[in-house]
Design a protein around this motif. Structure first.
Motif, mmCIF file in Angstrom:
data_model
loop_
_atom_site.group_PDB
_atom_site.id
_atom_site.type_symbol
_atom_site.label_atom_id
_atom_site.label_comp_id
_atom_site.label_asym_id
_atom_site.label_seq_id
_atom_site.Cartn_x
_atom_site.Cartn_y
_atom_site.Cartn_z
ATOM 1 N N ARG A 382 39.806 8.858 -0.302
ATOM 2 C CA ARG A 382 38.875 8.587 -1.386
ATOM 3 C C ARG A 382 37.505 9.208 -1.086
ATOM 4 O O ARG A 382 36.831 9.718 -1.998
ATOM 5 C CB ARG A 382 38.754 7.073 -1.605
ATOM 6 N N LEU A 386 35.830 11.771 -3.651
ATOM 7 C CA LEU A 386 34.528 11.463 -4.250
ATOM 8 C C LEU A 386 33.480 12.508 -3.861
ATOM 9 O O LEU A 386 32.678 12.953 -4.694
ATOM 10 C CB LEU A 386 34.077 10.064 -3.827
ATOM 11 N N ALA A 421 28.419 7.440 -5.426
ATOM 12 C CA ALA A 421 29.601 7.216 -6.254
ATOM 13 C C ALA A 421 29.425 5.981 -7.123
ATOM 14 O O ALA A 421 29.839 5.957 -8.293
ATOM 15 C CB ALA A 421 30.838 7.074 -5.365
ATOM 16 N N PHE A 426 31.572 6.091 -10.580
ATOM 17 C CA PHE A 426 32.953 6.363 -10.163
ATOM 18 C C PHE A 426 33.639 5.088 -9.678
ATOM 19 O O PHE A 426 34.828 4.891 -9.923
ATOM 20 C CB PHE A 426 32.972 7.415 -9.048
ATOM 21 N N GLU A 443 43.550 7.663 -10.783
ATOM 22 C CA GLU A 443 42.167 7.507 -10.327
ATOM 23 C C GLU A 443 41.443 8.846 -10.312
ATOM 24 O O GLU A 443 40.297 8.960 -10.773
ATOM 25 C CB GLU A 443 42.147 6.899 -8.924
ATOM 26 N N GLU A 446 40.537 9.999 -13.815
ATOM 27 C CA GLU A 446 39.421 9.253 -14.390
ATOM 28 C C GLU A 446 38.103 9.686 -13.747
ATOM 29 O O GLU A 446 37.069 9.788 -14.428
ATOM 30 C CB GLU A 446 39.653 7.756 -14.219
ATOM 31 N N TRP A 447 38.113 9.955 -12.446
ATOM 32 C CA TRP A 447 36.896 10.426 -11.783
ATOM 33 C C TRP A 447 36.481 11.801 -12.312
ATOM 34 O O TRP A 447 35.298 12.067 -12.507
ATOM 35 C CB TRP A 447 37.102 10.481 -10.271
ATOM 36 N N ARG A 450 34.960 11.359 -15.646
ATOM 37 C CA ARG A 450 33.596 10.852 -15.499
ATOM 38 C C ARG A 450 32.634 11.990 -15.130
ATOM 39 O O ARG A 450 31.499 12.047 -15.596
ATOM 40 C CB ARG A 450 33.575 9.758 -14.423
ATOM 41 N N THR A 451 33.114 12.900 -14.302
ATOM 42 C CA THR A 451 32.298 14.061 -13.928
ATOM 43 C C THR A 451 31.957 14.890 -15.158
ATOM 44 O O THR A 451 30.808 15.329 -15.345
ATOM 45 C CB THR A 451 33.053 14.919 -12.886
#
Length: 458
Positions: A382, A386, A421, A426, A443, A446-447, A450-451
Motif C-alpha cells: 500500500r 500510495l 494520503a 485516499f 482499491e 478507486e485511488w 481519486r487522483t
C-alpha cells in the motif's frame, strides 16, 4: 423384470374361506332373527369426501412396470371397494396382496389410499413414502402423498406433490394453482429465517426450490437476491434485482443496488445510465454525484485492453499489475516525458515491460538501486501504491494543496506519505494506511480515480 407371482392360489383359498364365513354369518343372522324377531340392517358404507375422490386414482396409474393381469384385476377390485366406501375391505385386500408380494407398489398405494380415506393422512404418507423413494414419478403415489400433506396443512410439500403430478392429473394442476402463492410465501419465509440463523445451505436449497416453482414472483426474486448476496454471488443477485425492477421500476434502493452490481459484474454503461437518472432526480445529494463519477471511471476501464481489465480484477496486485494500471489510467503517464532512463534487469522479458519502464522512468515506482531489480511479480504494498499516486499528483501544475506534507523532501518518510494520503482522501486515517499490506484491484482503481479527480482530469 422378473414376473410377479400369480394370485390364483391365494384367491382360491380366500374364496373357500369366504364361503365358510358367509355360511357362519348366515346361520348366526337367522338365529338372531329367530330369537329377536327383528331384521338387522347392515351399516351403510362410509362415504369418501367428494374433494378427495379426484386424488384416489386406480393404484396402478403411472406405475412404470407392467403387471400380471390377475394383479391388475385384484387392484381394480380393491379400487372399486375403495370408491364404494368399503374402506376396510379395500385395506384387507391390499394386505392380502402384500402378504404374497411385499414389494408390490400398487398394493402399497391401495393400502395408503384406504388409510387416507379413513382419515389418517400422517400414516398414509408414511405408507407411501417408500414407494416414492423407488418410483418418484409414480402418479397415483404422488397424489396420495400430496393429498396427505394437504390434509396435514403442510403447504410446500402438498404443492410440490401436486405440481409433480399436474401433467397427469387436472385435479392436481388445479390444486397446485390454488396453493402456489401460499406455498411460495412459506418457503420464502423459511429461507430468510435460515439466513438469519446462518444456515446458508438450507436457505440456498429453498431459494432454488422457489426458482423452480415461481421464478418471477416477488417472494422468489427477493429471496434469491438475499441468498445470493449472503453467498457473495453477485451475478445471481444481479439477475434477481433486474427481475425485481420489472415489478418496481422506480424503487431507489433497488436502482442503486443494481448500479453497484452492474459495475461489479454487469454492464458499466447501464450503471452510468441509472446513476445519471438518479443524480438528475436528486441533484442535492453529493454522494450520488460521487457514485456517478466512479461509475463513469469503471465504464472507461471496460474500453481498455482485456489484459488490463484482467489485472484490475485481481484481489491482490503485483508490482507489474499496479504499473500497468498506472500506465493506462493515471493522468499523464502514457504521454509523460521521462527526464532520465533507468533499467531494471528483471523486466526485459516481461509481457508488461513497456508499462513498467514508463512508470520507472517517470520516477513513479522505484527500482532497487544496487541490484537494479523491479521485482514485477512481488506484491505491491500500500505504501508503494500510495507513493506512486502522490508522485503523479506532484507532477501536476499546480499540485494539490493536500501534498503539503511532502513538500521540501525528495525522499519523504513513511509517516509523511500516509499523512498526505489522508489529506488527499485516499484513506480515511493514518491507521488505514497499513503501509506494508497488499492492495486489491478495486482499491487501486478507486485511488487512481481519486487522483484524476484531484487533478480535475476528465
Amino acid at each position: 423384470m422378473r414376473s410377479l407371482p400369480s394370485p390364483r392360489r391365494r384367491r382360491h383359498r380366500s374364496e373357500v374361506h369366504r364361503a365358510i364365513g358367509r355360511a357362519i354369518l348366515l346361520l348366526a343372522a337367522l338365529t338372531v332373527a329367530g330369537c329377536a324377531g327383528a331384521r338387522v340392517e347392515p351399516a351403510p358404507a362410509p362415504a369418501i369426501p367428494a374433494e378427495d375422490l379426484p386424488f384416489l386414482l386406480p393404484p396402478s396409474t403411472g406405475f412404470p412396470h407392467s403387471l400380471d393381469p390377475e394383479w391388475q384385476q385384484e387392484l381394480a377390485s380393491g379400487h372399486r371397494l375403495l370408491l364404494s366406501g368399503r374402506l376396510e375391505a379395500a385395506e384387507r385386500l391390499a394386505e392380502e396382496m402384500l402378504a404374497i408380494e411385499p414389494q408390490l407398489a400398487p398394493a402399497q398405494v391401495l393400502a395408503a389410499q384406504a388409510t387416507l380415506a379413513q382419515g389418517d393422512p400422517g400414516e398414509a404418507r408414511r405408507q407411501v413414502e417408500p414407494v416414492l423413494g423407488r418410483y418418484p414419478d409414480y402418479t397415483a403415489a404422488q397424489l396420495v402423498a400430496a393429498r396427505a400433506a394437504d390434509r396435514l396443512g403442510e403447504l410446500p410439500a402438498a404443492f410440490e406433490g401436486y405440481l409433480a403430478a399436474s401433467e397427469a392429473s387436472a385435479a392436481a394442476a388445479e390444486r397446485a394453482a390454488v396453493l402456489r402463492d401460499r406455498a411460495v410465501q412459506v418457503v420464502a419465509h423459511r429461507a430468510r429465517d435460515a439466513l438469519r440463523r446462518g444456515h446458508f445451505e438450507e436457505a440456498a436449497r429453498d431459494a432454488r426450490k422457489l426458482e423452480a416453482w415461481d421464478p418471477l414472483s416477488r417472494h422468489t426474486l427477493e429471496t434469491t437476491a438475499e441468498v445470493a448476496r449472503a453467498a457473495g454471488d453477485s451475478r445471481r443477485e444481479l439477475q434477481a434485482v433486474r427481475g425485481l425492477l420489472t415489478l418496481e421500476v422506480d424503487d431507489r434502493a433497488l436502482l442503486e443496488r443494481r448500479a453497484e452490481l452492474e459495475l461489479a459484474v454487469g454492464e458499466a454503461a447501464v450503471a452510468v445510465d441509472i446513476l445519471q437518472r438518479l443524480r438528475d432526480r436528486y441533484p442535492r445529494e453529493p454522494e450520488l454525484a460521487e457514485r456517478l463519477e466512479r461509475a463513469k471511471f469503471r465504464w472507461r476501464l471496460q474500453t481498455l485492453p482485456a489484459e488490463v481489465q484482467r489485472r484490475a480484477a485481481r484481489q491482490q496486485l503485483t508490482r507489474a499489475d499496479h504499473a500497468t494500471l498506472l500506465y493506462w489510467l493515471a493522468p499523464g503517464v502514457r504521454a509523460g516525458v521521462a527526464q532520465s532512463a533507468r533499467i531494471a534487469t528483471d523486466i526485459l522479458d516481461h509481457p508488461q515491460r513497456q508499462e513498467i519502464m514508463r512508470v520507472v522512468n517517470l520516477h513513479l515506482m522505484d527500482v532497487d538501486p544496487t541490484l537494479r531489480r523491479f521485482e514485477p511479480e512481488a506484491t505491491v504494498t500500500r505504501l508503494a501504491a500510495l507513493r506512486s499516486l502522490l508522485r503523479v499528483l506532484l507532477r501536476a501544475a499546480p499540485s494539490p494543496l493536500c501534498l503539503a506534507p511532502l513538500q521540501g523532501s525528495p525522499a519523504p518518510s513513511r509517516e509523511a506519505v500516509c499523512e498526505a494520503a489522508v489529506a488527499c482522501g485516499f484513506v480515511p486515517s493514518t491507521g488505514d494506511c497499513l503501509a506494508a499490506a497488499g492492495v486489491s484491484g478495486d482499491e487501486a482503481l478507486e485511488w487512481i480515480r481519486r487522483t484524476l479527480a484531484l487533478q480535475g482530469a476528465p
